[in-house]
Design a protein around this motif. Sequence first.
Motif, PDB file in Angstrom:
ATOM      1  N   ARG A 316       0.837  -1.198   0.000  1.00  0.00           N
ATOM      2  CA  ARG A 316       0.000   0.000   0.000  1.00  0.00           C
ATOM      3  C   ARG A 316       0.874   1.250   0.000  1.00  0.00           C
ATOM      4  O   ARG A 316       1.718   1.428   0.879  1.00  0.00           O
ATOM      5  CB  ARG A 316      -0.917   0.005   1.229  1.00  0.00           C
ATOM      6  CG  ARG A 316      -1.809   1.241   1.340  1.00  0.00           C
ATOM      7  CD  ARG A 316      -2.563   1.249   2.656  1.00  0.00           C
ATOM      8  NE  ARG A 316      -3.310   2.475   2.856  1.00  0.00           N
ATOM      9  CZ  ARG A 316      -3.810   2.872   4.016  1.00  0.00           C
ATOM     10  NH1 ARG A 316      -3.636   2.101   5.096  1.00  0.00           N
ATOM     11  NH2 ARG A 316      -4.466   4.011   4.128  1.00  0.00           N
ATOM     12  N   GLN A 317       0.679   2.085  -1.017  1.00  0.00           N
ATOM     13  CA  GLN A 317       1.332   3.396  -1.025  1.00  0.00           C
ATOM     14  C   GLN A 317       0.503   4.342  -0.168  1.00  0.00           C
ATOM     15  O   GLN A 317      -0.700   4.508  -0.392  1.00  0.00           O
ATOM     16  CB  GLN A 317       1.446   3.935  -2.458  1.00  0.00           C
ATOM     17  CG  GLN A 317       2.036   5.330  -2.528  1.00  0.00           C
ATOM     18  CD  GLN A 317       2.299   5.764  -3.952  1.00  0.00           C
ATOM     19  OE1 GLN A 317       3.079   5.155  -4.665  1.00  0.00           O
ATOM     20  NE2 GLN A 317       1.653   6.838  -4.381  1.00  0.00           N
ATOM     21  N   LEU A 318       1.119   4.960   0.814  1.00  0.00           N
ATOM     22  CA  LEU A 318       0.408   5.785   1.785  1.00  0.00           C
ATOM     23  C   LEU A 318       0.240   7.209   1.265  1.00  0.00           C
ATOM     24  O   LEU A 318       1.223   7.858   0.879  1.00  0.00           O
ATOM     25  CB  LEU A 318       1.158   5.790   3.118  1.00  0.00           C
ATOM     26  CG  LEU A 318       1.420   4.401   3.724  1.00  0.00           C
ATOM     27  CD1 LEU A 318       2.239   4.515   4.997  1.00  0.00           C
ATOM     28  CD2 LEU A 318       0.109   3.662   3.980  1.00  0.00           C
ATOM     29  N   SER A 319      -0.997   7.703   1.280  1.00  0.00           N
ATOM     30  CA  SER A 319      -1.287   9.048   0.791  1.00  0.00           C
ATOM     31  C   SER A 319      -2.544   9.562   1.463  1.00  0.00           C
ATOM     32  O   SER A 319      -3.222   8.840   2.198  1.00  0.00           O
ATOM     33  CB  SER A 319      -1.449   9.052  -0.735  1.00  0.00           C
ATOM     34  OG  SER A 319      -2.537   8.221  -1.114  1.00  0.00           O
ATOM     35  N   GLY A 320      -2.873  10.821   1.202  1.00  0.00           N
ATOM     36  CA  GLY A 320      -4.079  11.413   1.775  1.00  0.00           C
ATOM     37  C   GLY A 320      -3.817  12.066   3.118  1.00  0.00           C
ATOM     38  O   GLY A 320      -2.711  12.542   3.417  1.00  0.00           O
ATOM     39  N   LEU A 321      -4.836  12.079   3.975  1.00  0.00           N
ATOM     40  CA  LEU A 321      -4.709  12.682   5.299  1.00  0.00           C
ATOM     41  C   LEU A 321      -3.779  11.841   6.174  1.00  0.00           C
ATOM     42  O   LEU A 321      -3.922  10.622   6.256  1.00  0.00           O
ATOM     43  CB  LEU A 321      -6.078  12.804   5.967  1.00  0.00           C
ATOM     44  CG  LEU A 321      -7.035  13.854   5.397  1.00  0.00           C
ATOM     45  CD1 LEU A 321      -8.396  13.739   6.069  1.00  0.00           C
ATOM     46  CD2 LEU A 321      -6.464  15.259   5.577  1.00  0.00           C
TER      47      LEU A 321
END
Length: 369
Positions: A316-321
């Motif tokens: 999982r590529q971590l992004s967002g809040l």
Amino acid sequence: MQHFRQLLQIQNSELGQLLRFTLYGLEATLNQARTEFPLDPGVELCDELLQELHSLLQPAPTPSQVDNGWGDVIIPPQNTLKLNHLREAFDSDSELNYFLGNSQLQSQTDSDLWNEIQRKLLRIPEDLAASWRQRTIDMAQEIGAIADNSNLYRLPFIRDEIIYPGLSGTVKTQGLSLSQKALLNYQVSQNNQFDLSAGFLFLYMKFIEIEPDLYHALKSVCSFDVIPLHSKPEQRSQYINALSDRCQRTQKAEENADPLSILRTWIDMDEAIHSLVFAPPAERYSWWGKLQHESRRILKKVADKAINAGYEVRIRQLSGLYADICASSKDDLQLDFGGTLGEVLTCLRVYTRINQEESPGRVIFRSSR
């Protein structure tokens, strides 16, 4: 050291680049040895040698820096630049400041200014970069300079690509390109997808030389900060050595053809690739962001092969809040500028779960205040 310095200053010399990389390695080795053997009788002489190496590896003075005969370096005022109107327009653009921060352009010659601006455009969204690149060409034409794709500084990589043009006419300077031929000069085979790791290694080694705004955030080298490479030569050497080591381990795993080993080594290689950053980090859909994302695409292919071989894999590529992903990350880095408050600025290492074994990701995020 005189002949060393002369060879290092020859533009586009592969021998000069080989010498520079060798000296970087020597510098890193001596720094490490200096730490491990603080009571060695050669410590003082080693320190003097390190100072000589540091001085030797510094960029040569630009043509605009003129000695006045008394040993003082005189830098002409910025308003003597033919492209000064371009500098003023670039520095005053609020949209650019959002993506690049509020730092002002530093170049003292028209040639350096052109290249500094064009490299900064590699860090912003591609549509904005395209409109600004055309604007720079138009403003250059106003003073009798024209875009020139024939004189390019070649960066080694797995494909050919003109990144941005140089100029001819009243201002003469090189543009920038990716070059397969330059990569082949390092005798890198191009028979399989894992040559991308070597492509990134040699590309980064060259790009670090010409880009003073680069930082690294590689945890194995420095776990608690985003480190400027231009002013920290020992960190630059350690980062390059770590990237080279991960590249070699990736290639060795590929030779052994074990899907799980290949996956684990590529996860580490991908982290090293994404840990070469700007401050603030480049926008995800910029030229730089898309370049780095090529390693994530390879990582997905490697993960799919491991899954097909019977392993349970989740990446999982971590992004967002940041608040939404912080449970899946560890040892994250925080900046108080760039991007949107409270959001992830870039994912340095992906979150993984391999056969029920979880490994947290790592990100740089914007503080929420």
